[in-house]
Design an enzyme around this catalytic site. Structure first.
Site, PDB file in Angstrom:
ATOM      1  N   ARG A 179       0.616 -15.976  25.412  1.00  0.00           N
ATOM      2  CA  ARG A 179       1.289 -15.038  26.303  1.00  0.00           C
ATOM      3  C   ARG A 179       2.573 -14.429  25.758  1.00  0.00           C
ATOM      4  O   ARG A 179       3.673 -14.665  26.284  1.00  0.00           O
ATOM      5  CB  ARG A 179       1.529 -15.698  27.666  1.00  0.00           C
ATOM      6  CG  ARG A 179       0.224 -16.144  28.302  1.00  0.00           C
ATOM      7  CD  ARG A 179       0.421 -16.754  29.647  1.00  0.00           C
ATOM      8  NE  ARG A 179       0.576 -15.764  30.697  1.00  0.00           N
ATOM      9  CZ  ARG A 179       0.797 -16.058  31.963  1.00  0.00           C
ATOM     10  NH1 ARG A 179       0.897 -17.304  32.330  1.00  0.00           N
ATOM     11  NH2 ARG A 179       0.936 -15.115  32.857  1.00  0.00           N
TER      12      ARG A 179
ATOM     13  N   CYS B 275       2.181 -21.189  27.388  1.00  0.00           N
ATOM     14  CA  CYS B 275       2.041 -21.960  28.616  1.00  0.00           C
ATOM     15  C   CYS B 275       0.636 -22.511  28.613  1.00  0.00           C
ATOM     16  O   CYS B 275      -0.118 -22.300  27.665  1.00  0.00           O
ATOM     17  CB  CYS B 275       2.321 -21.107  29.843  1.00  0.00           C
ATOM     18  SG  CYS B 275       1.010 -19.953  30.197  1.00  0.00           S
TER      19      CYS B 275
ATOM     20  N   ASP C  29      -7.753 -14.568  37.351  1.00  0.00           N
ATOM     21  CA  ASP C  29      -7.209 -15.534  38.310  1.00  0.00           C
ATOM     22  C   ASP C  29      -8.270 -16.080  39.285  1.00  0.00           C
ATOM     23  O   ASP C  29      -7.971 -16.972  40.081  1.00  0.00           O
ATOM     24  CB  ASP C  29      -6.054 -14.912  39.113  1.00  0.00           C
ATOM     25  CG  ASP C  29      -4.814 -14.702  38.258  1.00  0.00           C
ATOM     26  OD1 ASP C  29      -4.750 -15.259  37.152  1.00  0.00           O
ATOM     27  OD2 ASP C  29      -3.910 -13.967  38.707  1.00  0.00           O
TER      28      ASP C  29
ATOM     29  N   LYS D  50       1.729 -13.791  45.964  1.00  0.00           N
ATOM     30  CA  LYS D  50       2.723 -14.293  45.003  1.00  0.00           C
ATOM     31  C   LYS D  50       3.068 -13.233  43.959  1.00  0.00           C
ATOM     32  O   LYS D  50       4.240 -12.962  43.698  1.00  0.00           O
ATOM     33  CB  LYS D  50       2.175 -15.544  44.296  1.00  0.00           C
ATOM     34  CG  LYS D  50       2.968 -15.958  43.062  1.00  0.00           C
ATOM     35  CD  LYS D  50       2.422 -17.218  42.412  1.00  0.00           C
ATOM     36  CE  LYS D  50       1.260 -17.010  41.472  1.00  0.00           C
ATOM     37  NZ  LYS D  50       1.651 -16.568  40.101  1.00  0.00           N
ATOM     38  N   ASN D  51       2.029 -12.669  43.358  1.00  0.00           N
ATOM     39  CA  ASN D  51       2.271 -11.776  42.218  1.00  0.00           C
ATOM     40  C   ASN D  51       2.762 -10.391  42.629  1.00  0.00           C
ATOM     41  O   ASN D  51       3.072  -9.565  41.772  1.00  0.00           O
ATOM     42  CB  ASN D  51       1.024 -11.684  41.333  1.00  0.00           C
ATOM     43  CG  ASN D  51       0.785 -12.986  40.589  1.00  0.00           C
ATOM     44  OD1 ASN D  51       1.666 -13.861  40.561  1.00  0.00           O
ATOM     45  ND2 ASN D  51      -0.389 -13.130  40.009  1.00  0.00           N
TER      46      ASN D  51
ATOM     47  N   ARG E 284       2.633 -23.923  43.371  1.00  0.00           N
ATOM     48  CA  ARG E 284       3.295 -22.736  42.806  1.00  0.00           C
ATOM     49  C   ARG E 284       2.718 -21.465  43.408  1.00  0.00           C
ATOM     50  O   ARG E 284       3.428 -20.458  43.502  1.00  0.00           O
ATOM     51  CB  ARG E 284       3.092 -22.690  41.285  1.00  0.00           C
ATOM     52  CG  ARG E 284       3.819 -23.773  40.551  1.00  0.00           C
ATOM     53  CD  ARG E 284       3.675 -23.581  39.075  1.00  0.00           C
ATOM     54  NE  ARG E 284       4.090 -22.220  38.698  1.00  0.00           N
ATOM     55  CZ  ARG E 284       4.051 -21.737  37.477  1.00  0.00           C
ATOM     56  NH1 ARG E 284       3.607 -22.500  36.504  1.00  0.00           N
ATOM     57  NH2 ARG E 284       4.431 -20.516  37.228  1.00  0.00           N
TER      58      ARG E 284
HETATM   59  N1  EPU Z   1       0.050  -9.712  26.430  1.00  0.00           N
HETATM   60  C1  EPU Z   1       0.544  -9.480  25.162  1.00  0.00           C
HETATM   61  N2  EPU Z   1       1.777  -8.925  25.034  1.00  0.00           N
HETATM   62  C2  EPU Z   1       2.537  -8.599  26.110  1.00  0.00           C
HETATM   63  C3  EPU Z   1       2.046  -8.844  27.406  1.00  0.00           C
HETATM   64  C4  EPU Z   1       0.781  -9.406  27.535  1.00  0.00           C
HETATM   65  O1  EPU Z   1      -0.130  -9.752  24.162  1.00  0.00           O
HETATM   66  O2  EPU Z   1       3.657  -8.120  25.911  1.00  0.00           O
HETATM   67  C5  EPU Z   1      -1.309 -10.287  26.598  1.00  0.00           C
HETATM   68  C6  EPU Z   1      -1.300 -11.643  27.302  1.00  0.00           C
HETATM   69  O3  EPU Z   1      -1.061 -12.684  26.394  1.00  0.00           O
HETATM   70  C7  EPU Z   1      -2.674 -11.665  27.915  1.00  0.00           C
HETATM   71  C8  EPU Z   1      -2.927 -10.203  28.295  1.00  0.00           C
HETATM   72  O4  EPU Z   1      -2.024  -9.463  27.488  1.00  0.00           O
HETATM   73  O5  EPU Z   1      -3.618 -12.042  26.952  1.00  0.00           O
HETATM   74  C9  EPU Z   1      -2.670  -9.842  29.749  1.00  0.00           C
HETATM   75  O6  EPU Z   1      -1.468 -10.417  30.191  1.00  0.00           O
HETATM   76  P1  EPU Z   1      -0.551  -9.802  31.341  1.00  0.00           P
HETATM   77  O7  EPU Z   1       0.719  -9.406  30.728  1.00  0.00           O
HETATM   78  O8  EPU Z   1      -1.312  -8.777  32.116  1.00  0.00           O
HETATM   79  O9  EPU Z   1      -0.322 -11.076  32.245  1.00  0.00           O
HETATM   80  P2  EPU Z   1       1.019 -11.379  33.029  1.00  0.00           P
HETATM   81  O10 EPU Z   1       1.620 -10.109  33.467  1.00  0.00           O
HETATM   82  O11 EPU Z   1       1.832 -12.337  32.245  1.00  0.00           O
HETATM   83  C10 EPU Z   1      -0.039 -11.460  35.409  1.00  0.00           C
HETATM   84  C11 EPU Z   1      -0.124 -12.465  36.513  1.00  0.00           C
HETATM   85  C12 EPU Z   1      -1.077 -13.584  36.106  1.00  0.00           C
HETATM   86  C13 EPU Z   1      -2.440 -12.967  35.822  1.00  0.00           C
HETATM   87  C14 EPU Z   1      -2.311 -11.892  34.749  1.00  0.00           C
HETATM   88  C15 EPU Z   1      -3.600 -11.151  34.467  1.00  0.00           C
HETATM   89  C16 EPU Z   1       2.045 -12.285  37.566  1.00  0.00           C
HETATM   90  C17 EPU Z   1       3.364 -12.894  37.856  1.00  0.00           C
HETATM   91  N3  EPU Z   1       1.205 -12.996  36.799  1.00  0.00           N
HETATM   92  O12 EPU Z   1       0.464 -12.166  34.271  1.00  0.00           O
HETATM   93  O13 EPU Z   1      -1.178 -14.474  37.195  1.00  0.00           O
HETATM   94  O14 EPU Z   1      -3.343 -13.952  35.392  1.00  0.00           O
HETATM   95  O15 EPU Z   1      -1.318 -10.918  35.155  1.00  0.00           O
HETATM   96  O16 EPU Z   1      -4.090 -10.571  35.625  1.00  0.00           O
HETATM   97  O17 EPU Z   1       1.740 -11.206  38.051  1.00  0.00           O
HETATM   98  C18 EPU Z   1      -1.543 -16.560  38.263  1.00  0.00           C
HETATM   99  O18 EPU Z   1      -1.146 -16.048  39.312  1.00  0.00           O
HETATM  100  O19 EPU Z   1      -2.113 -17.680  38.219  1.00  0.00           O
HETATM  101  C19 EPU Z   1      -1.358 -15.838  37.011  1.00  0.00           C
HETATM  102  C20 EPU Z   1      -1.389 -16.447  35.819  1.00  0.00           C
END
Ligand code: EPU
Length: 417
Positions: free
Chosen positions: A122, A117, A305, A23-24, A397
């Site tokens: 996030r 969420c 995850d 998915k990701n 999802r």
């Molecule tokens: N964060 C910030 N500012 C930002 C971006 C992130 O503070 O601009 C914080 C987030 O709040 C969090 C941490 O940094 O505390 C890491 O977040 P990240 O941005 O890495 O998460 P994401 O990119 O939103 C992806 C996956 C998630 C997975 C996380 C961590 C996708 C579409 N989603 O989310 O997947 O948990 O990386 O590995 O790639 C899932 O599949 O169930 C899922 C939630």
């Protein structure tokens, strides 16, 4: 009533099961199709609600999206709208992945701010700071991020924290920028490497994907490509834990063991016998798992995850374990539901202390988010008696026909409308 899963637990799973595409990795790959007017053909695309949502979002932006089996072709010959509307972004945060490609290709983007969420606040501040470094003008207007740029310019970006979709957004934007971009403190997840492979086949020049420093040489335009999505390491891990928690004998095939190193090491520490092949893992359930402490961290650390699923296994371990969640501040929502099945877990902020019990009892439980739902299904497979998991739309999802795969391994599991 929304669909639910009914599970009669206690059956050791046996047999072989294949893993679907990730998915990701599929979500950023679809967003990358916005970078070119030519078709981007993706294979091994999982049939998931989130993938359909991203397809709908691309269509609202002017792309055509065609699906045949596991193959999906997206073509954005023209961008006809620059708006990622709130109703789509609020159902799927990953919608924010269209921000970088839109502003780079089209010069403007209006993307609804995702807000919080179920698993945490996030924010996307790092995405926005990075795009500003590339020369985009960023404003927040009526709940939307509005980004504008005539042509992005390569820059050195150091993110304050490691962000997966943030790194992806910036890589995609940089691929069409003028000059070279360096992203320091980049995420190193396999999904980043997969996106870099797709962008490279589209004509981008990228070095260092999979390390903390990614360098992207921008091009004036990119072309179409055909790309196979990597296997889903989280689905793979969930199926391995299903074999372990039921005391079964399961071979999980079509995976990349290197993507699962932290989980494999942790399960071995829990006394779970694993045979790791070139593209498969065979798991034989231990009599009873051993307790082991775990802390989530960005790749190659233990993935957030898989935290809920591992905790479900630790709930049945011989001894006391500590789980520390460092990525998301609210990712323990499975705890209260597991407690309804007899688990003994106490949480204090980001730490959960789990005292293993001999068995779970079946109970009606409610899914709260994607990975928490998977954890409850695992608990149900191991439990004595019947477990009903409601709100399985969370599961849909991110897992392709999970109950069908589990039933093929002998689980007594049925979906009820
Ligand atoms: N964060 C910030 N500012 C930002 C971006 C992130 O503070 O601009 C914080 C987030 O709040 C969090 C941490 O940094 O505390 C890491 O977040 P990240 O941005 O890495 O998460 P994401 O990119 O939103 C992806 C996956 C998630 C997975 C996380 C961590 C996708 C579409 N989603 O989310 O997947 O948990 O990386 O590995 O790639 C899932 O599949 O169930 C899922 C939630």
């Amino acid at each position: 009533m929304p669909a639910r899963l009914e599970i009669d637990g206690g059956v050791p799973l046996r047999g072989s099961v294949g893993v679907s595409g990730a998915k990701n990795a599929a979500l950023p790959a679809l967003a990358a199709a916005l970078l070119t007017e030519e078709p981007v053909r993706l294979t091994n695309v999982p049939g998931l609600v989130d993938v359909r949502t991203m397809g709908r979002l691309l269509e609202t932006l002017g792309a055509t999206v065609r699906r045949e089996g596991g193959e999906l072709t997206a073509r954005a010959a023209r961008i006809t709208s620059d708006v990622a509307p709130y109703d789509l972004v609020s159902t799927m945060r990953a919608s924010v992945l269209v921000l970088g490609p839109l502003v780079a290709r089209h010069g403007t983007a209006r993307v609804a701010l995702p807000g919080g969420c179920a698993i945490g606040v996030r924010p996307i501040d790092q995405h926005l700071k990075g795009l500003a470094r590339l020369g985009a003008e960023i404003a927040i207007e009526n709940g939307y991020v509005v980004a504008r740029a005539s042509r992005l310019k390569g820059a050195r970006i150091a993110t304050d924290l490691v962000t997966v979709t943030g790194t992806e957004n910036l890589m995609m934007a940089a691929a069409l920028a003028e000059g070279t971009t360096v992203i320091e403190n980049a995420a190193r997840e396999p999904e980043i490497v997969d996106l870099a492979a797709l962008l490279t086949s589209m004509g981008a020049r990228i070095r260092g994907a999979g390390t903390g420093r990614v360098e992207i040489e921008g091009a004036p335009d990119l072309g179409g490509a055909t790309h196979r999505i990597i296997p889903d390491r989280i689905e793979a891990g969930t199926l391995i834990v299903a074999g372990a928690i039921t005391g079964g004998d399961v071979t999980v095939a079509d995976l990349v063991p290197d993507h699962l190193s932290a989980l494999i090491a942790k399960l071995e520490e829990c006394g779970v016998p694993l045979e790791v092949g070139a593209t498969s893992v065979r798991v034989r359930g231990p009599e009873r798992p051993l307790a082991a402490d775990v802390t989530t961290s960005p790749f190659p650390g233990f993935p957030t995850d898989m935290q809920a699923q591992l905790m479900t296994l630790l709930g049945l371990a011989d001894g006391q374990a500590r789980v520390t969640e460092t990525i998301f501040e609210n990712r323990f929502m499975h705890v209260a539901e597991l407690a309804r099945m007899g688990a003994r877990i106490e949480t204090d902020g980001a730490i959960a202390v789990i005292r293993g019990v001999a068995r779970y009892q079946g109970a009606p439980v409610m899914a709260s988010d994607l990975r928490a739902s998977a954890a409850l299904v695992l608990a149900g497979l191991a439990a004595q008696g019947r477990t009903t998991v409601s709100r399985v739309y969370h599961l849909d999802r991110g897992y392709e026909r999970l109950e069908v795969k589990l039933a093929a391994l002998g689980a007594r599991i049925e979906r009820r409308a």
